[in-house]
Design a protein around this motif. Structure first.
Motif, PDB file in Angstrom:
ATOM      1  N   SER A 298       0.836  -1.210   0.000  1.00  0.00           N
ATOM      2  CA  SER A 298       0.000   0.000   0.000  1.00  0.00           C
ATOM      3  C   SER A 298       0.872   1.262   0.000  1.00  0.00           C
ATOM      4  CB  SER A 298      -1.055  -0.018   1.113  1.00  0.00           C
ATOM      5  OG  SER A 298      -0.436   0.046   2.354  1.00  0.00           O
TER       6      SER A 298
ATOM      7  N   LEU B 199       1.267   4.383  -3.013  1.00  0.00           N
ATOM      8  CA  LEU B 199       0.829   5.703  -2.529  1.00  0.00           C
ATOM      9  C   LEU B 199       1.180   6.870  -3.474  1.00  0.00           C
ATOM     10  CD1 LEU B 199      -0.602   7.046  -0.081  1.00  0.00           C
ATOM     11  CD2 LEU B 199       1.664   7.336   0.948  1.00  0.00           C
TER      12      LEU B 199
ATOM     13  N   GLN C 170      -1.284   7.053  -6.254  1.00  0.00           N
ATOM     14  CA  GLN C 170      -2.614   7.383  -5.727  1.00  0.00           C
ATOM     15  C   GLN C 170      -2.700   8.879  -5.406  1.00  0.00           C
ATOM     16  OE1 GLN C 170      -3.013   4.763  -2.384  1.00  0.00           O
ATOM     17  NE2 GLN C 170      -5.236   4.671  -2.659  1.00  0.00           N
TER      18      GLN C 170
ATOM     19  N   TYR D 126      -5.092  11.787  -7.065  1.00  0.00           N
ATOM     20  CA  TYR D 126      -5.998  12.638  -6.288  1.00  0.00           C
ATOM     21  C   TYR D 126      -5.688  14.123  -6.512  1.00  0.00           C
ATOM     22  CZ  TYR D 126      -8.206   8.751  -3.846  1.00  0.00           C
ATOM     23  OH  TYR D 126      -8.937   7.624  -3.553  1.00  0.00           O
TER      24      TYR D 126
ATOM     25  N   LYS E 212      -8.305  13.812  -0.196  1.00  0.00           N
ATOM     26  CA  LYS E 212      -8.244  12.348  -0.273  1.00  0.00           C
ATOM     27  C   LYS E 212      -6.798  11.878  -0.304  1.00  0.00           C
ATOM     28  CE  LYS E 212     -12.613  10.856  -2.109  1.00  0.00           C
ATOM     29  NZ  LYS E 212     -13.325  10.232  -3.218  1.00  0.00           N
TER      30      LYS E 212
ATOM     31  N   GLU F  12      -5.718  11.924   3.167  1.00  0.00           N
ATOM     32  CA  GLU F  12      -6.339  10.824   3.923  1.00  0.00           C
ATOM     33  C   GLU F  12      -5.555   9.533   3.691  1.00  0.00           C
ATOM     34  OE1 GLU F  12     -10.676  10.852   3.415  1.00  0.00           O
ATOM     35  OE2 GLU F  12     -10.484   8.678   3.190  1.00  0.00           O
ATOM     36  N   CYS F  13      -5.165   9.290   2.436  1.00  0.00           N
ATOM     37  CA  CYS F  13      -4.391   8.072   2.120  1.00  0.00           C
ATOM     38  C   CYS F  13      -3.035   8.107   2.815  1.00  0.00           C
ATOM     39  CB  CYS F  13      -4.098   7.979   0.634  1.00  0.00           C
ATOM     40  SG  CYS F  13      -5.492   7.590  -0.323  1.00  0.00           S
TER      41      CYS F  13
ATOM     42  N   LEU G 275      -3.469   7.358   6.452  1.00  0.00           N
ATOM     43  CA  LEU G 275      -3.742   5.934   6.668  1.00  0.00           C
ATOM     44  C   LEU G 275      -2.437   5.130   6.626  1.00  0.00           C
ATOM     45  CD1 LEU G 275      -5.905   3.690   6.906  1.00  0.00           C
ATOM     46  CD2 LEU G 275      -5.864   3.542   4.417  1.00  0.00           C
ATOM     47  N   CYS G 276      -1.584   5.454   5.663  1.00  0.00           N
ATOM     48  CA  CYS G 276      -0.300   4.743   5.570  1.00  0.00           C
ATOM     49  C   CYS G 276       0.574   5.026   6.788  1.00  0.00           C
ATOM     50  CB  CYS G 276       0.436   5.144   4.293  1.00  0.00           C
ATOM     51  SG  CYS G 276      -0.219   4.321   2.839  1.00  0.00           S
TER      52      CYS G 276
END
Ligand code: ME8
Length: 571
Positions: A430, A434, A437, A441, A449, A452-453, A456-457
């Motif tokens: 993940s 990143l 991703q 975004y 977003k 947010e990613c 989370l990581c």
């Protein structure tokens, strides 16, 4: 009186394409100087700044970020009179407040346009000439309800009946509640109605032209309705503070035409603009969508220019559920917020919590909570734990061991192969995905977003670290030492990814983080961001490198704030 329309849409000049390796001008709105900057203005500027910085990080080609102040119009003329000063003096003072606020917030603008500057006035005159020569203007008698705070005429459908302070009946704008006044004048009119079809075609052919999508649909809906011609000048006797219509000194150019042309004057219109135009993305609030997505493209087409490539629209900040307004006294001061929460803390909050699709609510406790948990505790804590001398006494970027973390094709088949669990493989995958991703975004104008990613990581990395308890490993045992080094190597690699990706949002904190990890300035772009090269059998330039000096806590926890509202003081 109506002149036949000679030419409405000349073929646009050579279009500088956008995309990787191409130029791009990003813009914020230019802000009215009838009041000091507030967090809504700052939010627009931060969105544009983060996009601009992310482009530079990608090495995406030359970029500019323009902002500035909108200094003409009835609203400014009246604000100066109320403040007992002259318009130029008011503009000078408030424009420099905007300049300071944006600089203070580390907005990396390359251009700051003031509409009172001679270069801008020259561009507006030229633009007016292009409209006139193209047959898009005519002189007509115009009457309607004018709303000074919004600087526009409003149709009956957008008005409501109210009583004024003296109890007399009056009309107000449905959307903003501001009083409107009946105005009858001889004005120059712009043939907006002739652009209904060209505008529809432009939008149908360019579904990405307005983001997020609900705003695109809103504009298409407006274009289904009647699109009356637009009054583009005011009588000079009523409005002196503005740019006169060339060769008609009885008229002043409408402030919105004047203001929109800032996007051209900044790139050297009418001489050198084609190097940049129309490779432009405008960041705007939803309140000024019609001006940017209907009037501006139509005006551009009429002047023989192409519409901007994209219009990126965001919603509004409310304060504890209420609209921010001078009369409610709840306008939030960006200087105070930065003083209280630091530049990076406040930037992070606005970009992490601001969702362009919908209005977002501001309150102090929320800033403290988000920033403390994600920047101070999760990110700062992770750096602190993984670089502590007790765990990494050599203060180096340790080596990765393939025997502890072997390359596998299917992470569910890891039993007995190394020390890593299926969960570890999933987590590493993940983080590896990143950067892409985050880039997607940013491209989709969903910076919140992307953050947010990343958050989370960061949480997953803390769990990874916690799960393996590296502080319990016996450094005297060579096998344990290899695993300990691998855990720290992976953690620092993750931190390097987060530091790199967070540069557009929290530039100072990211700089400290990357300096602590000994990442050189030329290694901070996205092209250098090869995560966990050793896992993929490549060499890692960081392995064995001495870490940078320990400059203490990465991000200090915030305290609950005092009042951060702008005092209702006279300008
Ligand atoms: O309209 N939340 O200037 P302006 C988020 N001069 N953003 C907000 C906001 C809020 N509560 N309030 C304002 C003008 N903004 C014209 C623009 S451009 C050619 C001319 C932001 O000082 C948002 O971007 O009223 C909005 O569009 C802009 O400030 C309006 O600033």
């Amino acid at each position: 009186m109506l002149r036949p329309l000679r030419r409405l849409s000349r073929p646009p000049r050579r279009a500088a394409a956008t995309g990787p390796g191409r130029r791009l001008l990003l813009s914020t709105p230019i802000f009215y100087v009838n009041g000091p900057p507030h967090i809504g203005h700052l939010y627009s500027a931060l969105l544009a700044d983060a996009l601009h910085r992310h482009r530079l990080l990608r090495g995406a080609g030359p970029g500019r970020l323009s902002t500035g102040t909108d200094e003409h119009g009835l609203k400014i003329q009246q604000a100066a009179a109320e403040a007992g000063t002259s318009p130029p003096e008011l503009c000078e003072r408030v424009s420099s407040l905007f300049h300071q606020a944006l600089t203070h917030a580390a907005v990396s603008f390359t251009d700051f346009t003031r509409t009172s500057e001679p270069r801008h006035q020259r561009a507006v005159h030229h633009f007016w000439g292009a409209l006139r020569d193209g047959g898009a203007l005519y002189k007509g008698s115009y009457e309607g309800w004018y709303c000074t705070p919004e600087e526009c005429f409003l149709p009956e459908s957008q008005l409501a009946e109210r009583r004024d302070a003296q109890g007399r009946p009056c009309k107000v704008s449905l959307e903003t509640g501001h009083q409107v006044h009946w105005t009858k004048e001889d004005n120059y009119m712009f043939r907006l109605s002739a652009f209904q079809d060209p505008l529809r075609k432009w939008l149908r052919d360019n579904p990405q032209a307005i983001s997020p999508h609900p705003f695109y649909q809103r504009v298409l809906h407006w274009l289904e309705e009647d699109l009356p011609d637009l009054s583009v000048s005011r009588e000079r006797s009523r409005l002196q503070w503005g740019i006169p219509v060339p060769s008609d000194s009885t008229q002043t150019i409408y402030v919105w035409v004047d203001a929109l042309v800032n996007y051209l004057s900044v790139v050297g219109y009418p001489e050198t603009h084609s190097e940049w135009w129309p490779a432009v993305h405008h960041v705007v609030g939803k309140d000024i969508l019609k001006f940017h997505a209907v009037y501006w493209p139509a005006l551009l087409m009429a002047a023989g220019l192409a519409p901007p490539k994209r219009i990126l629209v965001h919603s509004h900040w409310t304060v504890r559920g209420q609209k921010m307004s001078k009369s409610l006294g709840n306008v939030i001061d960006p200087f105070a917020c930065i003083g209280q929460y630091t530049v990076d803390g406040f930037r992070y909050f606005l970009l992490r919590q601001g969702v362009p699709e919908r209005d977002c609510d501001y309150y102090d406790e929320k800033v403290v909570k988000v920033v403390n948990s994600e920047l101070a505790d999760a990110l700062g804590g992770l750096l602190n734990r993984s670089t502590a001398l007790s765990i990494n006494p050599s203060n180096t970027y340790p080596c990765f061991s393939e025997s502890c973390f072997p390359k596998v094709l299917d992470y569910r088949e890891t039993k007995g192969m190394g020390r890593a669990s299926a969960e570890d493989y999933e987590f590493v995958a993940s983080v590896a995905s990143l950067p892409l991703q985050v880039a997607n975004y940013f491209e989709g104008f969903q910076i919140y977003k992307a953050l947010e990613c990343i958050a989370l990581c960061v949480r997953q990395t803390n769990s990874f670290f916690q799960r393996h308890r590296p502080w319990k490993l016996n450094r005297k045992d060579p096998a344990e030492q290899l695993w300990l080094d691998t855990i720290i190597h992976i953690t620092l690699e993750c931190l390097r990814v987060y530091g790199t990706l967070l540069q557009p949002v929290i530039p100072h904190t990211a700089d400290r983080l990357l300096s602590r990890l000994a990442v050189e300035p030329e290694e901070r772009g996205l092209s250098s961001l090869t995560f966990l090269a050793r896992y993929n059998g490549k060499s890692c330039p960081f392995e064995g490198r001495q870490l940078g000096p320990d400059t203490g806590i990465l991000f200090h926890r915030l305290e609950k704030s005092r009042q951060l509202q702008i005092e209702t003081k006279k300008l």
